[in-house]
Design an enzyme around this catalytic site. Structure first.
Site, PDB file in Angstrom:
ATOM      1  N   LYS A  10     -12.356 -11.159  -5.421  1.00  0.00           N
ATOM      2  CA  LYS A  10     -10.937 -11.222  -5.798  1.00  0.00           C
ATOM      3  C   LYS A  10     -10.281 -12.536  -5.349  1.00  0.00           C
ATOM      4  CE  LYS A  10     -10.138  -6.212  -5.986  1.00  0.00           C
ATOM      5  NZ  LYS A  10      -9.357  -5.077  -5.378  1.00  0.00           N
ATOM      6  N   TYR A  50      -7.274  -2.784 -15.139  1.00  0.00           N
ATOM      7  CA  TYR A  50      -6.757  -1.781 -14.206  1.00  0.00           C
ATOM      8  C   TYR A  50      -5.908  -0.721 -14.895  1.00  0.00           C
ATOM      9  CZ  TYR A  50      -8.381  -3.964  -9.843  1.00  0.00           C
ATOM     10  OH  TYR A  50      -9.146  -4.429  -8.796  1.00  0.00           O
TER      11      TYR A  50
HETATM   12  P1  ADP Z   1     -11.070   0.591  -4.896  1.00  0.00           P
HETATM   13  O1  ADP Z   1     -10.936  -0.880  -5.249  1.00  0.00           O
HETATM   14  O2  ADP Z   1     -11.555   0.790  -3.496  1.00  0.00           O
HETATM   15  O3  ADP Z   1     -11.868   1.367  -5.928  1.00  0.00           O
HETATM   16  P2  ADP Z   1      -8.666   1.778  -6.065  1.00  0.00           P
HETATM   17  O4  ADP Z   1      -9.443   1.902  -7.336  1.00  0.00           O
HETATM   18  O5  ADP Z   1      -7.985   3.009  -5.559  1.00  0.00           O
HETATM   19  O6  ADP Z   1      -9.580   1.195  -4.886  1.00  0.00           O
HETATM   20  O7  ADP Z   1      -7.529   0.670  -6.240  1.00  0.00           O
HETATM   21  C1  ADP Z   1      -7.779  -0.500  -6.989  1.00  0.00           C
HETATM   22  C2  ADP Z   1      -7.199  -1.680  -6.226  1.00  0.00           C
HETATM   23  O8  ADP Z   1      -5.782  -1.538  -6.159  1.00  0.00           O
HETATM   24  C3  ADP Z   1      -7.635  -1.786  -4.767  1.00  0.00           C
HETATM   25  O9  ADP Z   1      -8.894  -2.394  -4.605  1.00  0.00           O
HETATM   26  C4  ADP Z   1      -6.520  -2.626  -4.180  1.00  0.00           C
HETATM   27  O10 ADP Z   1      -6.661  -4.009  -4.510  1.00  0.00           O
HETATM   28  C5  ADP Z   1      -5.304  -2.053  -4.909  1.00  0.00           C
HETATM   29  N1  ADP Z   1      -4.675  -0.952  -4.173  1.00  0.00           N
HETATM   30  C6  ADP Z   1      -5.159   0.308  -4.001  1.00  0.00           C
HETATM   31  N2  ADP Z   1      -4.312   1.073  -3.282  1.00  0.00           N
HETATM   32  C7  ADP Z   1      -3.248   0.280  -2.994  1.00  0.00           C
HETATM   33  C8  ADP Z   1      -2.023   0.465  -2.291  1.00  0.00           C
HETATM   34  N3  ADP Z   1      -1.719   1.650  -1.724  1.00  0.00           N
HETATM   35  N4  ADP Z   1      -1.167  -0.586  -2.192  1.00  0.00           N
HETATM   36  C9  ADP Z   1      -1.446  -1.776  -2.764  1.00  0.00           C
HETATM   37  N5  ADP Z   1      -2.582  -2.040  -3.464  1.00  0.00           N
HETATM   38  C10 ADP Z   1      -3.478  -1.021  -3.573  1.00  0.00           C
END
Ligand code: ADP
Ligand code: MG
Length: 139
Positions: A10, A50
């Site tokens: 990232k 996303y």
């Molecule tokens: P992961 O990347 O571990 O699979 P998620 O899919 O839940 O996690 O979230 C995607 C991305 O969104 C995370 O990697 C992080 O960059 C961001 N993110 C997740 N939760 C939060 C949060 N509570 N606040 C801010 N950014 C977040």
């Protein structure tokens, strides 16, 4: 069984000059890099990537962060690669990530957490195809 997964180094990690170190951790874990490129996502590309998080309160910030600088996207291959890479990345929040994980070492915050990895076979397939054509896959 050998499988593919999709990885992003990232913007925070690329900006900090840590892309090489992250990729080295991936290689040291025994995963193979099948395809790789450095790109800068457009807003539309980041929103599409996303899309599952569209309704989350952090979505807009997440997209702004993901387009804030270049990223290194890659396709990883190995036995059980999806789960192994998730384990190597560590918990989403670097403060909760285990020792020896990429996020523990390089993550700056729950948002700027250094790396992305697919969370299952379906997302791995979709995410690989979102960024790479068959022609870009090596080996
Ligand atoms: P992961 O990347 O571990 O699979 P998620 O899919 O839940 O996690 O979230 C995607 C991305 O969104 C995370 O990697 C992080 O960059 C961001 N993110 C997740 N939760 C939060 C949060 N509570 N606040 C801010 N950014 C977040
Ligand atoms: Mg996820």
């Amino acid at each position: 069984m050998s499988e593919l997964t999709f990885s992003i180094v990232k913007p925070d990690a690329v900006e900090a000059g840590q892309a090489g170190a992250v990729l080295q951790m991936i290689l040291d874990a025994g995963l193979k890099i099948r395809a790789m490129k450095m790109i800068r996502l457009t807003r539309e590309q980041a929103e599409g990537f996303y899309a599952v998080h569209r309704e989350r309160p952090f979505f807009k910030d997440l997209v702004n962060y993901m387009i804030s600088g270049p990223v290194v996207v890659s396709v990883l291959e190995g036995d059980n690669a999806i789960a192994r890479y998730r384990e190597l990345m560590g918990a989403t929040d670097p403060a909760k990530a285990a020792e020896g994980t990429i996020r523990k070492r390089f993550g700056k915050s729950i948002e700027a957490n250094a790396c992305h990895g697919s969370d299952g076979p379906d997302t791995a397939k979709t995410e690989v195809a979102y960024f790479f054509s068959r022609l870009e896959m090596v080996g």
